[in-house]
Enzyme design. Sequence first.
Site, PDB file in Angstrom:
ATOM      1  N   ALA A 247       0.853  -1.202   0.000  1.00  0.00           N
ATOM      2  CA  ALA A 247       0.000   0.000   0.000  1.00  0.00           C
ATOM      3  C   ALA A 247       0.889   1.253   0.000  1.00  0.00           C
ATOM      4  CB  ALA A 247      -0.921  -0.007   1.213  1.00  0.00           C
ATOM      5  N   GLY A 248       1.887   1.262   0.887  1.00  0.00           N
ATOM      6  CA  GLY A 248       2.792   2.421   0.960  1.00  0.00           C
ATOM      7  C   GLY A 248       3.606   2.578  -0.317  1.00  0.00           C
ATOM      8  N   ASP A 249       4.008   1.451  -0.889  1.00  0.00           N
ATOM      9  CA  ASP A 249       4.796   1.506  -2.129  1.00  0.00           C
ATOM     10  C   ASP A 249       3.958   2.083  -3.269  1.00  0.00           C
ATOM     11  OD1 ASP A 249       6.794   0.197  -0.732  1.00  0.00           O
ATOM     12  OD2 ASP A 249       6.162  -1.789  -1.406  1.00  0.00           O
TER      13      ASP A 249
END
Length: 303
Positions: A247-249
């Site tokens: 998700a962060g990537d």
Amino acid sequence: MITVLGSLNMDLVTQVNVTPAVGETVLGNGLDKIAGGKGANQAAAIGKLGGNVKMLGKVGNDEYGIKLIESLNKSGVNTDNVEKSDKSTGLAFIMVNENGDNSIVVLPGANFDIDEEDIINYKELVEISDILVSQLETPLNVVEKSFEIAKKSDTFTILNPAPAKKLNKSIISLTDLLTPNESELELLSDIKINNENDLLKACEKMLSMGVKNLIVTLGENGSLFYNSKGYEKFEALKVKAVDTTAAGDSFTGAIAFCMDNGESIRDAIKIATNVAAFSVTKKGAQSSLPSMEELKEFMGEKL
Ligand code: RIB
């Protein structure tokens, strides 16, 4: 053009009901091999959205290395600068629980076989890039060297400081945009974040260390953009989480994609929020990233 310097891992993923506590044994359900690695995930997010992106990194001379390069190519990422190392391809052991939360152990392998000399060989690539994106799954001195070259040639630098690591002031001051989550920001700033005031203090401290802009991802509380002119909060999207891996990537990748396309930072954050929300509704890392068509459909053609 965007260059992503970073890791490529084969993710070995199993599902568990509840993440085991220290000393506890639980049964897993199935084993999936999914293309991952924070760097490669960010590059794939950009490529799938239609961006012009080149990956800079290393894999082993093995079956997983071939698969990871194939996965990036399928996502539209140029892999001419992904080299083969004598070390094995990076591996990540991932447990995903029934809330979609994960626990990850990474064996860096070839990802740690990059040195400053490799970066000097790619000096021209960094210089001609509009944006250079990196994370902390490759050696820190290598990231710092690439940012030094970038800053001498007006290449915009984005650092996603994951996995969390203390950073020296020199790398921070070479960073145009830092994209930590809350716990990474706590570690970097040395400020425990209990409320919004702490959050703003931590951002201010990072600015005093030389970073130019921050986007702090706050999970279900959305995100915060912060720079010397002020700050703005952005709401999260409510979705049923299947798997939060990448998700962060996907968020950082989407920000880079939007900036390269000339979007305002506000629009970039809104689009990246949707990209990250889309990714948590699907299993895996690169397998969960949206194409531009999928994103448009997800956003109700609001693009
Ligand atoms: O951010 C998710 C990624 O972290 C996974 O794909 C895994 O490879 C680790 O690098």
